[in-house]
Design a protein around this motif. Structure first.
Motif, PDB file in Angstrom:
ATOM      1  N   MET A   1       1.030  -1.219   0.015  1.00 16.65           N
ATOM      2  CA  MET A   1      -0.135  -0.171  -0.009  1.00 16.65           C
ATOM      3  C   MET A   1       0.895   1.240  -0.030  1.00 16.65           C
ATOM      4  SD  MET A   1      -2.534   1.404   2.872  1.00 16.65           S
ATOM      5  CE  MET A   1      -3.939   2.340   2.764  1.00 16.65           C
ATOM      6  N   THR A   2       0.628   2.167  -0.813  1.00 14.43           N
ATOM      7  CA  THR A   2       1.299   3.441  -0.867  1.00 14.43           C
ATOM      8  C   THR A   2       1.057   4.174   0.398  1.00 14.43           C
ATOM      9  OG1 THR A   2      -0.381   4.370  -2.068  1.00 14.43           O
ATOM     10  CG2 THR A   2       1.456   3.722  -3.468  1.00 14.43           C
ATOM     11  N   PHE A   3       1.870   4.950   1.041  1.00 13.33           N
ATOM     12  CA  PHE A   3       1.641   5.863   2.197  1.00 13.33           C
ATOM     13  C   PHE A   3       2.275   7.204   1.780  1.00 13.33           C
ATOM     14  CE2 PHE A   3       2.708   7.528   6.268  1.00 13.33           C
ATOM     15  CZ  PHE A   3       1.879   6.962   7.078  1.00 13.33           C
ATOM     16  N   LYS A   4       1.368   8.138   2.049  1.00 13.70           N
ATOM     17  CA  LYS A   4       1.733   9.550   1.806  1.00 13.70           C
ATOM     18  C   LYS A   4       1.271  10.397   2.775  1.00 13.70           C
ATOM     19  CE  LYS A   4       2.544  11.534  -2.791  1.00 13.70           C
ATOM     20  NZ  LYS A   4       2.140  12.176  -3.930  1.00 13.70           N
ATOM     21  N   THR A   5       1.939  10.948   3.592  1.00 18.82           N
ATOM     22  CA  THR A   5       1.456  11.856   4.564  1.00 18.82           C
ATOM     23  C   THR A   5       2.015  13.221   4.505  1.00 18.82           C
ATOM     24  OG1 THR A   5       0.950  11.856   6.894  1.00 18.82           O
ATOM     25  CG2 THR A   5       3.243  11.112   6.556  1.00 18.82           C
ATOM     26  N   ARG A   6       1.609  14.173   5.462  1.00 18.41           N
ATOM     27  CA  ARG A   6       1.981  15.466   5.429  1.00 18.41           C
ATOM     28  C   ARG A   6       1.846  16.032   6.591  1.00 18.41           C
ATOM     29  NH1 ARG A   6      -2.382  17.497   7.988  1.00 18.41           N
ATOM     30  NH2 ARG A   6      -4.190  17.405   6.909  1.00 18.41           N
ATOM     31  N   PHE A   7       2.882  17.091   6.818  1.00 21.89           N
ATOM     32  CA  PHE A   7       2.730  18.221   7.880  1.00 21.89           C
ATOM     33  C   PHE A   7       2.317  19.588   7.475  1.00 21.89           C
ATOM     34  CE2 PHE A   7       5.303  21.109  10.679  1.00 21.89           C
ATOM     35  CZ  PHE A   7       4.229  20.990  12.036  1.00 21.89           C
ATOM     36  N   ALA A   8       1.036  20.120   8.119  1.00 20.63           N
ATOM     37  CA  ALA A   8       0.654  21.247   7.492  1.00 20.63           C
ATOM     38  C   ALA A   8       0.710  22.380   8.541  1.00 20.63           C
ATOM     39  CB  ALA A   8      -0.643  21.024   7.125  1.00 20.63           C
ATOM     40  N   PRO A   9       1.639  22.948   8.835  1.00 18.91           N
ATOM     41  CA  PRO A   9       1.690  24.066   9.876  1.00 18.91           C
ATOM     42  C   PRO A   9       1.297  25.476   9.388  1.00 18.91           C
ATOM     43  CG  PRO A   9       3.988  23.673   8.896  1.00 18.91           C
ATOM     44  CD  PRO A   9       3.234  22.882   8.274  1.00 18.91           C
ATOM     45  N   HIS A  27       6.557  12.203   9.770  1.00 17.73           N
ATOM     46  CA  HIS A  27       7.923  11.864   9.115  1.00 17.73           C
ATOM     47  C   HIS A  27       8.271  10.277   9.212  1.00 17.73           C
ATOM     48  CE1 HIS A  27      12.209  11.941   8.454  1.00 17.73           C
ATOM     49  NE2 HIS A  27      11.740  12.548   7.389  1.00 17.73           N
ATOM     50  N   ASP A  28       8.409   9.854  10.731  1.00 16.01           N
ATOM     51  CA  ASP A  28       8.679   8.554  11.084  1.00 16.01           C
ATOM     52  C   ASP A  28       8.010   7.469  10.452  1.00 16.01           C
ATOM     53  OD1 ASP A  28      10.953   9.811  12.372  1.00 16.01           O
ATOM     54  OD2 ASP A  28      10.391   9.407  14.276  1.00 16.01           O
ATOM     55  N   MET A  29       6.411   7.972  10.592  1.00 11.06           N
ATOM     56  CA  MET A  29       5.599   6.771   9.841  1.00 11.06           C
ATOM     57  C   MET A  29       5.882   6.648   8.607  1.00 11.06           C
ATOM     58  SD  MET A  29       1.766   7.606  11.837  1.00 11.06           S
ATOM     59  CE  MET A  29       1.113   6.514  10.845  1.00 11.06           C
ATOM     60  N   ALA A  30       6.072   7.791   7.748  1.00  7.99           N
ATOM     61  CA  ALA A  30       6.249   7.616   6.285  1.00  7.99           C
ATOM     62  C   ALA A  30       7.578   6.705   5.818  1.00  7.99           C
ATOM     63  CB  ALA A  30       6.415   9.147   5.548  1.00  7.99           C
ATOM     64  N   ALA A  32       8.862   4.355   7.822  1.00  7.62           N
ATOM     65  CA  ALA A  32       8.564   3.110   8.263  1.00  7.62           C
ATOM     66  C   ALA A  32       7.808   2.278   7.328  1.00  7.62           C
ATOM     67  CB  ALA A  32       7.915   3.106   9.703  1.00  7.62           C
ATOM     68  N   HIS A  33       7.073   3.080   6.589  1.00  2.00           N
ATOM     69  CA  HIS A  33       6.223   2.609   5.500  1.00  2.00           C
ATOM     70  C   HIS A  33       6.818   2.455   4.132  1.00  2.00           C
ATOM     71  CE1 HIS A  33       2.883   2.823   8.778  1.00  2.00           C
ATOM     72  NE2 HIS A  33       2.376   1.933   8.153  1.00  2.00           N
ATOM     73  N   GLY A  34       8.047   3.130   4.066  1.00  2.09           N
ATOM     74  CA  GLY A  34       8.529   3.142   2.599  1.00  2.09           C
ATOM     75  C   GLY A  34       7.698   4.242   1.782  1.00  2.09           C
ATOM     76  N   GLY A  35       7.015   5.303   2.866  1.00  5.77           N
ATOM     77  CA  GLY A  35       6.189   6.237   2.000  1.00  5.77           C
ATOM     78  C   GLY A  35       6.878   7.390   1.797  1.00  5.77           C
ATOM     79  N   THR A  36       5.963   8.582   1.706  1.00  4.61           N
ATOM     80  CA  THR A  36       6.485   9.654   1.399  1.00  4.61           C
ATOM     81  C   THR A  36       5.749  10.771   2.534  1.00  4.61           C
ATOM     82  OG1 THR A  36       6.351   9.408  -0.983  1.00  4.61           O
ATOM     83  CG2 THR A  36       6.573  11.497  -0.549  1.00  4.61           C
ATOM     84  N   PHE A  37       6.854  11.807   2.770  1.00  2.12           N
ATOM     85  CA  PHE A  37       6.348  12.885   3.595  1.00  2.12           C
ATOM     86  C   PHE A  37       6.372  14.134   3.045  1.00  2.12           C
ATOM     87  CE2 PHE A  37       7.540  16.430   6.323  1.00  2.12           C
ATOM     88  CZ  PHE A  37       6.589  16.201   7.381  1.00  2.12           C
ATOM     89  N   LEU A  38       5.158  15.026   3.042  1.00  7.26           N
ATOM     90  CA  LEU A  38       5.323  16.118   2.169  1.00  7.26           C
ATOM     91  C   LEU A  38       5.064  17.216   3.180  1.00  7.26           C
ATOM     92  CD1 LEU A  38       2.779  15.269  -0.771  1.00  7.26           C
ATOM     93  CD2 LEU A  38       5.356  15.291  -0.758  1.00  7.26           C
TER      94      LEU A  38
END
Ligand code: GLU
Ligand code: ZN
Length: 296
Positions: A1-9, A27-30, A32-38
């Motif tokens: 499953m692709t994993f894409k997350t973000r931080f939105a300050p 960031h750490d979750m991205a 750990a899942h081999g995903g992307t952090f935006l």
């Protein structure tokens, strides 16, 4: 499953320990899942957003070891998308113009027959004053500008229920937990949304959008599969799920994390400058020290 997350300050103050925690968890979750952090800059409140804060946020995040591979999304450049969504909702008769100020709302919500004002995820539940003024033909008029627009929540729920696939539209998956330990598959209680959440503002008069509208459109545009954010936003998720249903947007998985508290157990305020990352940096702390302080 692709994993894409973000931080939105929001660039309205320094990054503090609470923000660092949120950014690092995502960031750490991205990783750990081999995903992307935006990264997304939530600067719709142009009266409060400052370029200096934005620059400092980038600098503090980089210092913490956070990297983001794609260009930063800036909400102040997304008004066209917000307008389009507002036009769609307006044409469907789901929005109405509201000219009440805070005092009007407070007074109407306090009227003796109303009992104590109900507080929803967006503050006092709107008592409906302007909703009752619009009529069935208003949606054929052009959408008014420079006025606040509210979602007619009862009409929105009705529109969703008329949809064959209404049930899955009104649930979401929570992998963290809400303030009362809510986790797993979570049902939005649509039959009470109009009373407990009410007609939330989707476009503020001075902004032409709102946090709720922007966040769902931008998460969809950035292809976010997992929204990682503080538990204080758990209750707002039901609003986001309604908007995703109405606008036909994909629904991410939600992960609400605990909030960082100070020694007295008080939640860190948005502008708790005493806990600014910059201050810890000036005091000689390392990124590892910060991680230790917030239990990561
Ligand atoms: N900009 C929001 C904040 O500063 C975060 C929104 C979100 O993560 O959904 O709290
Ligand atoms: Zn009003």
């Amino acid at each position: 499953m692709t994993f894409k997350t973000r931080f939105a300050p929001s660039p309205t103050g320094p990054l503090h320990l609470g923000h660092a925690y949120s950014a690092l968890v995502a960031h750490d979750m991205a990783i750990a899942h081999g995903g992307t952090f935006l990264l997304r800059i939530e600067d719709i409140d142009q009266a409060r957003a400052r370029l200096e804060w934005e620059t400092q946020i980038f600098d503090d995040l980089a210092w913490l070891g956070v990297r983001w591979p794609e260009a930063v999304m800036r909400q102040s450049q997304r008004q066209q998308a917000y307008n389009q969504a507002l036009d769609t909702l307006w044409a469907r008769g789901l929005l109405f113009a509201c000219t009440c100020n805070r005092r009007d709302i407070f007074a109407a919500a306090q009227a003796p027959q109303e009992g104590a004002p109900l507080i929803g995820p967006d503050g006092i539940v709107y008592p409906g004053t302007c909703r009752d003024l619009h009529n069935a033909t208003h949606a054929q008029m052009p959408r008014p500008r420079n006025v606040a627009l509210r979602l007619d929540m009862a009409a929105a729920v009705q529109a969703l229920q008329a949809d064959q696939s209404a049930r899955p539209l009104l649930e979401f998956s929570e992998t963290g937990s809400g303030p009362n330990g809510e986790t797993g598959q979570f049902d939005v209680h649509y039959d009470t949304l109009a009373e407990t959440v009410g007609d939330v503002v989707l476009a503020r008069r001075d902004m032409g959008t709102s946090y709720h509208l922007s966040v769902v459109l931008d998460d969809a545009e950035q292809g976010i599969t997992h929204v990682v954010r503080g538990r204080d936003l758990f209750d707002a998720t039901q609003i986001h799920v309604v908007l995703q249903g109405l606008l036909g947007l994909p629904k991410p998985v939600y992960h609400h994390h605990a909030l960082i508290r100070d020694q007295a157990g008080k939640r860190l305020a948005k502008r708790d400058d005493a806990r600014a990352i910059r201050k810890y940096r000036d005091d000689g702390c390392t990124p590892e020290d910060i991680r230790r302080m917030i239990g990561l």
